[in-house]
Write a protein that holds these residues in place. Sequence first.
Motif, PDB file in Angstrom:
ATOM      1  N   VAL B 129       7.750 -10.059   2.518  1.00  0.00           N
ATOM      2  CA  VAL B 129       8.613  -8.672   2.372  1.00  0.00           C
ATOM      3  C   VAL B 129       8.092  -7.481   2.864  1.00  0.00           C
ATOM      4  O   VAL B 129       6.905  -7.519   3.273  1.00  0.00           O
ATOM      5  CB  VAL B 129       8.535  -8.700   0.614  1.00  0.00           C
ATOM      6  N   PRO B 130       8.896  -6.769   2.917  1.00  0.00           N
ATOM      7  CA  PRO B 130       8.383  -5.395   3.258  1.00  0.00           C
ATOM      8  C   PRO B 130       7.702  -4.505   2.124  1.00  0.00           C
ATOM      9  O   PRO B 130       7.755  -4.879   0.957  1.00  0.00           O
ATOM     10  CB  PRO B 130       9.685  -4.454   3.664  1.00  0.00           C
ATOM     11  N   GLY B 134       8.108  -3.173  -2.872  1.00  0.00           N
ATOM     12  CA  GLY B 134       7.385  -2.731  -4.178  1.00  0.00           C
ATOM     13  C   GLY B 134       7.274  -4.192  -5.001  1.00  0.00           C
ATOM     14  O   GLY B 134       7.271  -4.219  -6.179  1.00  0.00           O
ATOM     15  N   VAL B 135       7.383  -5.344  -4.322  1.00  0.00           N
ATOM     16  CA  VAL B 135       7.168  -6.465  -5.050  1.00  0.00           C
ATOM     17  C   VAL B 135       5.915  -7.131  -4.853  1.00  0.00           C
ATOM     18  O   VAL B 135       5.134  -7.275  -3.748  1.00  0.00           O
ATOM     19  CB  VAL B 135       8.295  -7.620  -4.347  1.00  0.00           C
ATOM     20  N   ASP B 210       1.718  -3.971   9.730  1.00  0.00           N
ATOM     21  CA  ASP B 210       1.192  -3.561   8.444  1.00  0.00           C
ATOM     22  C   ASP B 210       2.252  -3.276   7.388  1.00  0.00           C
ATOM     23  O   ASP B 210       1.878  -3.156   6.005  1.00  0.00           O
ATOM     24  CB  ASP B 210       0.062  -2.351   8.687  1.00  0.00           C
ATOM     25  N   ASP B 211       3.374  -3.015   7.894  1.00  0.00           N
ATOM     26  CA  ASP B 211       4.516  -2.716   6.854  1.00  0.00           C
ATOM     27  C   ASP B 211       4.812  -3.757   5.836  1.00  0.00           C
ATOM     28  O   ASP B 211       5.759  -3.607   5.238  1.00  0.00           O
ATOM     29  CB  ASP B 211       5.528  -1.990   7.457  1.00  0.00           C
ATOM     30  N   TYR B 212       4.471  -4.970   6.327  1.00  0.00           N
ATOM     31  CA  TYR B 212       4.912  -5.978   5.671  1.00  0.00           C
ATOM     32  C   TYR B 212       3.720  -6.872   5.153  1.00  0.00           C
ATOM     33  O   TYR B 212       2.710  -7.087   5.535  1.00  0.00           O
ATOM     34  CB  TYR B 212       5.658  -6.987   6.550  1.00  0.00           C
ATOM     35  N   VAL B 213       4.218  -7.715   3.976  1.00  0.00           N
ATOM     36  CA  VAL B 213       3.129  -8.375   3.320  1.00  0.00           C
ATOM     37  C   VAL B 213       3.583  -9.697   2.914  1.00  0.00           C
ATOM     38  O   VAL B 213       4.690 -10.082   2.817  1.00  0.00           O
ATOM     39  CB  VAL B 213       2.455  -7.690   1.843  1.00  0.00           C
ATOM     40  N   LEU B 214       2.475 -10.687   2.810  1.00  0.00           N
ATOM     41  CA  LEU B 214       2.786 -12.006   2.428  1.00  0.00           C
ATOM     42  C   LEU B 214       2.833 -12.328   1.023  1.00  0.00           C
ATOM     43  O   LEU B 214       1.566 -11.743   0.646  1.00  0.00           O
ATOM     44  CB  LEU B 214       2.045 -13.072   3.150  1.00  0.00           C
ATOM     45  N   LEU B 215       3.428 -12.513   0.319  1.00  0.00           N
ATOM     46  CA  LEU B 215       3.390 -12.702  -1.190  1.00  0.00           C
ATOM     47  C   LEU B 215       2.270 -13.778  -1.593  1.00  0.00           C
ATOM     48  O   LEU B 215       2.090 -14.773  -0.859  1.00  0.00           O
ATOM     49  CB  LEU B 215       4.900 -12.976  -1.923  1.00  0.00           C
TER      50      LEU B 215
END
Lengths: 422, 338
Positions: B129-130, B134-135, B210-215
């Motif tokens: 998710v980006p 905020g998730v 870096d603007d994206y994260v793995l949940l």
Amino acid sequence: MSTLTDPQKESFRLSMLLYDSRYRSATIQVVALIGFIILVGWLIYNTSQNLAALGKGIDFGYLVEPAGYDINQRLLEYSSRDTHFRAAIIGLLNTLVVALLGCITATVLGVVIGVLRLSNNWLVSRIMAVYVETFRNIPVLLWIVLAMAIMIETLPSPKAFRGDNATASMMLNDSVAITNRGVYVPEPLFSRGLGDIHLFGNSSIRFDISLDLIAILIVLAASIWAVNRVKHRADKIQDSTGDRPATWYLQLGLIVVPVGILLAILGFHFGYPELKGFNFKGGTHFRNSLIALWLALSLYTAAFIAEIVRAGIMAISKGQTEAAEALGLRSGKIMSLVVLPQALRVIIPPLISNYLNLTKNSSLAIAVGYMDITGTLGGITMNQTGRELESILLMMLVYLSISLSISAVMNWYNESVKLEER
Amino acid sequence: MNKSILFGALTVAGLAAGAAAAGTLDDVKARGKLNCGVTTGLVGFAAPDANGKWNGFDVSLCRAVAAAVLGDENAVEFVPTTGKTRFTALASGEIDMLARNTTWTFSRDVDLKFTFVGVNYYDGQGFLVPKDLGVSSAKDLDGATVCIQTGTTTELNLSDYFRVNNISYEPVPIETNAEGQQQFLAGACDVYTTDASGLAATRATFENPDDYVLLPEIISKEPLGPLVRHGDDEWGDVVRWTLYALVSAEELGVTSANLSEMTAGTNNPEINRLLGTEGTLGDMLGLDAGWAKAAIAVGGNYGEIFAKNIGEETPIGLARGLNAQWTEGGLLYSPPFR
């Protein structure tokens, strides 16, 4: 003077099958037919043999297993626990929706463009010529992908509508949202609705019929009947007195008032789309896959229809137009009353093929992820179950049925407009 | 006209199925080329570089098999397949083996008539998710639009996960990873889901990774491995033991650097058997004695291939995790070469 003798009774000899021109063509046809049947038989045998060798005999049992996947655009209620058969029906309906929308739009556009192409205005007719040549000479798949790419890349995402410094806003008094996930428009709702009738219980072909819709249709039908009575009465008065009473306000009132009263009773109102959480909620959601496919198919097919319409109009002799002019008709009336009705006879048969083409081209839907029958039955179902031959055969059957139905309807229409020859 | 197309298709189906029945090992040797099915492009796993040369973790396995069978790592025809076309390509004999992040499942093994010869990457399905969404957990994704590759196990896992957690989502089906990337970056979907390794590889190609994260949630088991057609065990053995040769080589300390030294002979009989200086393992497979040596010579042992293509030193940056040797707490465990 010659005397007539009875012709000698010929006995049939085997060699006559080849050397006698009366039998030769039959012989050739029979031999060709036998060869064809052998070929078909060999193909079927070979296929079933090889499938058996792989341990994958023909079996349609997978259709009643749970599908396990979700479909975004569904006209009937569907969940991932429903069967593959149900998923195929949802896909079929999506195919029919885009085909129907596409055929209507393509016809309207095609007729307008075809007529404009014959316009005396140089600029207009050139622009239409460019349109026709551009659209019909580039593969429709490219148009579909282009339409989708434009929608995804240029329209704002729902995120842009959020917050105090939103970069995008809803249109038409906050009732329509155009995003790169599709277009959200207000939906009709009934606060005192009559509910639905559920048909076929829990089976794969279950569906609901809205009683509200039926009530509206009944009232509308009654209104139309009443309007016809009014017209009939006006005709009678005109026949006897020569004056036709003005009835337009009566007709309008008969249509609008009963439906309006019914809608008020049912508590009709609009549900507006609203940004909630990740997406817009409420309203009707036209996904961009549907819009891209619909737009591309319509624009592409419209180019062909325009040419057909132009050919149809040009087939009507100039004398018809001149005669109509002599009677004092204006050019718009000449087109709609004299030329187009006659041109239809030329236009309808090739128009049928274009409707069929549009319907079959809709199977390119998978390029934009539109879940038509190729996407459900011929895509995910086929892939998750590994039943390629069965799924493809079913899909061929479905497309064949759709095409034959369109053909039948259009041929019936063609019968009704074609020249009566006596 | 329509009829002839139908019969043409049936003929192709018939002939292809006929071809599939023959011995694949002999076919490959006679052809002098291995047809290997890979993805249409997933950096780190299988993607062509600027010169059109295929590189990656899955590609290395294809090359290792080609080297073991034909003695030439370049004798491979890479056939790009999508999630939808891969199984048909393998079943019809268009490809000899499939090395394409394919999850080993019961129905694929049993019902689709394939043989998974092993696992070359233990994976699980994740969510990308980006950051500004905020998730922090997949359970917060109620109502989100999710991009998903069709015809994959992830599609079914996703449906099950959201159903079990009683939250809704809007699926956006896509055909290839590239399409998914385009839609995700344009914001046409909030979430991109596939195997966590694939997500890491995709993120590595973004302009601003870096603007994206793995949940944190990994919602499934995805053992990815190479597969071949059912019913051709000789060929299955070749692919299986080539994979194990790479795994064993790491366990035994055989690397591309010390390979020639080791081939000269060591005092560890298992290394000698693996590299063909002792025993007749190659013969049993129908290959040269130096088959495993040739396979290892291509890109080194499993650990070296991992480090070079997807390891922590690369932009993809995957840790070994479950894919470490069993001696180091991972799941990689090769049966003995004996």
